[in-house]
Scaffold this motif. Structure first.
Motif, short mmCIF file in Angstrom:
data_model
loop_
_atom_site.label_atom_id
_atom_site.label_comp_id
_atom_site.label_asym_id
_atom_site.label_seq_id
_atom_site.Cartn_x
_atom_site.Cartn_y
_atom_site.Cartn_z
N PRO A 1 0.84 -1.20 0.00
CA PRO A 1 0.00 0.00 0.00
C PRO A 1 0.87 1.25 0.00
O PRO A 1 1.88 1.28 0.70
N PRO A 2 0.49 2.26 -0.78
CA PRO A 2 1.35 3.44 -0.92
C PRO A 2 1.50 4.22 0.39
O PRO A 2 2.49 4.92 0.58
N ALA B 1 -9.51 -7.39 0.87
CA ALA B 1 -8.17 -7.51 0.32
C ALA B 1 -7.98 -6.37 -0.68
O ALA B 1 -8.95 -5.75 -1.10
N ALA B 2 -6.77 -6.09 -1.03
CA ALA B 2 -6.52 -5.01 -2.00
C ALA B 2 -5.27 -5.33 -2.82
O ALA B 2 -4.43 -6.12 -2.39
N PHE B 3 -5.19 -4.73 -3.99
CA PHE B 3 -4.00 -4.88 -4.82
C PHE B 3 -3.49 -3.49 -5.17
O PHE B 3 -4.23 -2.65 -5.64
N ILE C 1 5.05 1.03 9.17
CA ILE C 1 5.03 2.44 9.59
C ILE C 1 4.18 3.21 8.58
O ILE C 1 4.39 3.08 7.37
N GLY C 2 3.25 4.00 9.07
CA GLY C 2 2.40 4.78 8.17
C GLY C 2 2.76 6.24 8.15
O GLY C 2 1.97 7.07 7.72
N ASN D 1 2.40 -6.55 -3.54
CA ASN D 1 1.39 -5.51 -3.72
C ASN D 1 -0.01 -5.94 -3.30
O ASN D 1 -0.97 -5.23 -3.49
N ILE D 2 -0.09 -7.15 -2.74
CA ILE D 2 -1.39 -7.61 -2.23
C ILE D 2 -1.45 -7.27 -0.75
O ILE D 2 -0.46 -7.46 -0.03
N SER D 3 -2.59 -6.77 -0.30
CA SER D 3 -2.76 -6.74 1.15
C SER D 3 -4.07 -7.41 1.50
O SER D 3 -5.05 -7.33 0.76
#
Lengths: 398, 451
Positions: free
Chosen positions: A66-67, B49-51, A84-85, B91-93
């Motif tokens: 996640p970015p 879930a997310a990509f 860490i965010g 890149n998967i969460s």
């Protein structure tokens, strides 16, 4: 600003933040507080009890994800991670010594490593092609028992002959055994053997128009009648047979067979991925192919020269024959020789002449024997189509 | 209900609640942790879930991989594969926490070396036996059949062992997946089930899928926790028969087209008696070929539709610890992605065939023919062919990774939810030393090395 985000520096870096710790021992997500103390990263529980203290330089940023969250790989455990965010804290960690993956220096380093790795990969392939494959092939070929070689030879002779004469309506070729010709052939074989050639050489003439000769496993040599039509003197024929005897002496048929097997396996292994890799596998295989079989040809040529001279004959007629091949093929052969298994005939002729002494030699066979051998198939009147070494019909051969 | 990404820290949740929440990004202006203490919110029932992958990075990876493969003549593929896996997996969460791929190219390469040596030795000995066998000149010899059967039998073993390695390199929340069970037992099941599928003309397919998936998943662990898989074949029979209703006629059309071309070829060389009906089929062969491509596409779509249904069903009966899964993956986008891929591959193989048709005579024909090729020198032609091959390979690789991999993975992730992930916190790691050092050698050697 109050709290853990408050300790912000002028470049936006913050020295304290909240985070989530996975210790690699359980799936528990531990809420933690992190703080930078010089180059040390201190990880504390939510209540402020110390958990870990790490050197920033030992921590690595994991790419992707996640970015808005950074994932840090911690030393000591392969799966321990700190999430860490707070981008500012990551900046501070970089300032404190954590390597920056995106920096120009790092990119250059990685690119250099990538290129070096590729070059060494290519070097490894080249070494394998040059030394590894012949070494393996030679070792393995030596392990194959004679009886097995003979049986393999019997099987592939049929296939080879069929392939060699494949043309619509071709009569299945036979072995030629006219008595006078056979006697001459036996004499030639005996003399080559006496001159230090391989023992137990079995030479067979096959009634086919192809101007070619092969060596097979199990000390076997196949000469096509087309070659007998092409040779103009006993010396030329002796050169051809001595060259094939060279292949037999070096165990080339088995060795090249194993080398070919290795290449085929490479092709199969190269197809491990659908992403265009077959193309590369085939290129690799073709490269290995030409290198090995060409080297074998030069080896057999050198062997032929030594045997011919040992027998008291001259190697010059053999070079002459090769020159004739070259002249028939013209420039095209030289152009395409680099992808072919046989080197250009002109180059081979030069090689033979360079190795040969100037001493004149006796003819290997009497004229009458030579003519008997040329007629061993006793069928020139049958209207056989003659082909030159490149498979083109020779004019007026019908 | 806690929504979204747990690690983003965007949701307001107390640090002492027991869920890891890093501090929010400063620009988000969220309250500092001290200010966020309060009554813990209701425990989340499900998490998505997310990509997070982007196409630019993917294109960069594919470019580097293509170049690497070219320069090393395919030897780079282990690192290329690892690079793509890292990209896709990292890149998967899942339920708010990122997944990570831990594998390394050298692990794949090492395994390849070992497997290549063993397989080469085996193939070498069998080939020698084939060559010296007197039956080799004619039809298939016993050894040749042995060679073929050996390869077929090794496939499920290779698949299972490859999965063993792959799972051991996927980590989430600090724990990795794992697989136990025996590759040979799995393979025996696979051989028996496949035989049943063949004997039943495909009707037994869902039973085979369920039986093998059950073995795989009941031998899969997350940390020390074992997965549960309670699938039955019954719910899949209807959808599969529906797919078969499309696939079987399509296969018939394809076979007819192949037969028409085979008859046409045979009628030229052998004295084959051609009945008027066969003659009619031969005359229609190009129409049949076009029809066969359409039928193949329809069959592919029917199969994908079934597989998407199966995927949703399998996930719904899968659980580990307190976590259960639910997928709402629609078949449409998956079918569209594969259609795009099939179209590009169709063009790809068309171009490859053209290239092959162009280069084959150059390498095999009498020398005089070579000079007729527009006055080009052979070196220039070979260089052009190599360049063209590289371009085609790059486009094919890019398409494969974009459609279906990227697109389908994104759809899978955005339609996946995990319920009860909270309870996973109690799961402990497996004991050390359970991880394979190398992996996938056999699969790679047999050409099964997929991403």
């Amino acid at each position: 600003m109050t709290g853990e985000n408050a300790a912000r520096q002028s470049n936006g870096a913050v020295r304290r933040a909240g985070g989530t710790l996975f210790d690699g021992q359980s799936a528990e997500a531990q809420p933690v507080r992190v703080a930078l103390d010089g180059r040390q990263l201190r990880v504390m529980s939510a209540q402020g009890e110390p958990i870990l203290s790490l050197l920033s330089a030992d921590i690595r940023l994991v790419p992707g994800g996640p970015p808005d969250t950074q994932r840090l790989r911690l030393p000591g455990s392969p799966e321990a991670r700190l999430l860490i965010g707070t981008p500012g804290f990551i900046r501070a960690l970089h300032d404190a010594g954590m390597p920056r993956p995106g920096s120009a220096v790092d990119r250059m380093k990685r690119l250099t490593l990538f290129v070096l790795a590729l070059l060494s990969g290519f070097g490894a392939i080249f070494a394998l092609a040059e030394r590894g494959v012949p070494l393996i092939a030679t070792g393995v070929a030596a392990l194959v028992p004679e009886t097995m070689e003979t049986r393999i030879s019997a099987n592939i002779r049929g296939q080879l002959v069929r392939t060699a004469v494949a043309s619509p309506g071709a009569v299945p070729p036979r072995a030629c055994t006219a008595p006078a010709g056979s006697a001459a052939l036996a004499k030639l074989a005996r003399q080559i053997e006496a001159a230090g050639g391989p023992k137990g050489l079995k030479i067979t003439v096959i009634d086919a128009a192809l101007a070619n000769a092969f060596a097979l496993p199990g000390n076997e040599v196949i000469v096509f009648a087309g070659m007998l039509d092409l040779v103009q003197s006993p010396g030329e024929l002796a050169g051809v047979v001595a060259h094939e005897a060279g292949h037999v002496a070096f165990d080339h048929p088995m060795r090249l067979m194993f080398a070919a097997g290795t290449r085929q396996l490479w092709q199969v292994f190269g197809m491990g991925s659908v992403e265009g890799t077959p193309v590369y596998g085939q290129v690799a295989s073709a490269l290995l192919d030409t290198r090995h079989s060409r080297r074998a040809e030069y080896q057999a040529d050198a062997y032929a020269v030594s045997v011919l001279e040992e027998a008291g004959w001259s190697a010059e007629p053999f070079a002459l024959l090769l020159r004739r091949f070259a002249a028939a093929a013209g420039d095209a052969e030289a152009q395409r020789s680099w992808i072919q298994s046989h080197p250009a005939s002109a180059l081979r002729a030069d090689g033979v002449l360079a190795l040969a002494s100037d001493r004149p030699g006796a003819p290997p066979l009497e004229t009458i024997e030579f003519l008997a051998l040329k007629n061993i198939c006793n069928s020139p009147e049958k209207g056989r189509l003659r082909l030159d070494p490149l498979g083109r019909p020779i004019e007026g051969s019908r | 209900m806690r929504q979204g990404n747990a690690v983003t820290g965007r949701e307001t949740i107390g640090l002492d609640e027991g869920w890891g929440v890093p501090a929010p990004p400063p620009e988000a202006a969220a309250p500092a942790p001290e200010e966020r203490k309060g009554p813990p919110p209701a425990r989340r029932a499900s998490a998505a879930a997310a990509f997070h992958g982007d196409l630019k990075t993917l294109a960069g990876h594919v470019t580097l991989n293509t170049l690497g493969n070219l320069v090393t003549l395919g030897l780079y593929r282990f690192w290329a594969r690892t690079r793509l896996r890292t990209y896709f997996v990292n890149n998967i969460s899942l339920a708010g926490y990122p997944v990570e791929y831990l594998g390394r190219g050298t692990e794949l390469f090492g395994a390849f070396l070992i497997a290549a040596f063993l397989v080469s030795a085996g193939v070498g000995i069998l080939t020698l036996l084939v060559l010296q066998d007197t039956g080799a000149a004619g039809g298939l010899s016993g050894y040749q059949m042995m060679l073929g059967v050996a390869f077929v039998l090794l496939i499920p073993i290779a698949h299972y062992r490859a999965r063993y390695y792959r799972l051991s390199r996927i980590s989430w929340r600090g724990l990795s997946l794992a697989q136990d069970g025996a590759a040979l037992i799995y393979a025996v099941r696979a051989w028996v089930m496949w035989l049943a599928v063949i004997l039943s003309l495909g009707v037994f397919y869902p039973q085979m899928r369920v039986a093998l998936a059950r073995y795989r998943w009941t031998h899969t662990l997350y940390g020390a926790a074992r997965f549960h898989f309670e699938a039955e074949a019954k719910p899949l029979v209807g959808p599969w028969l529906g797919a078969m209703a499309v696939i079987l006629p399509a296969v018939l059309v394809m076979l007819t087209a192949i037969l028409a071309f085979a008859w046409e070829a045979a009628s030229k060389t052998t004295a084959l008696t051609i009945t008027p009906m066969v003659r009619e089929l031969i005359d229609l062969r190009f129409g049949l070929a076009a029809l066969a491509f359409g039928a193949a596409w329809l069959a592919l779509m029917a199969y994908i539709r079934y597989r998407v249904f199966e995927f949703r069903y399998f996930l719904s009966v899968l659980s580990v610890g307190s976590a259960r899964f639910e997928s709402r993956l629609p078949a449409g986008p998956v079918m569209a992605a594969w259609s795009t891929f099939a179209l590009v591959m169709f063009i790809y193989f068309g171009l490859i065939s053209l290239l092959a048709a162009f280069t084959q005579p150059l390498l095999a024909a009498p020398t005089a023919e070579i000079l007729k090729v527009g006055g080009w020198s052979l070196v220039a032609i070979m260089a052009a062919v190599l360049f063209a091959s590289l371009g085609i390979a790059f486009v094919a690789a890019l398409t494969l990774n974009l459609f279906p991999r990227f697109v389908v993975l994104r759809h899978v992730c955005t339609t996946l939810t995990v319920q009860g992930a909270d309870g996973l916190a109690a799961i402990q790691a497996r004991r050390a030393g359970d991880r394979p050092d190398f992996g996938e050698g056999l699969a790679d050697t047999l050409g099964l090395g997929r991403i």
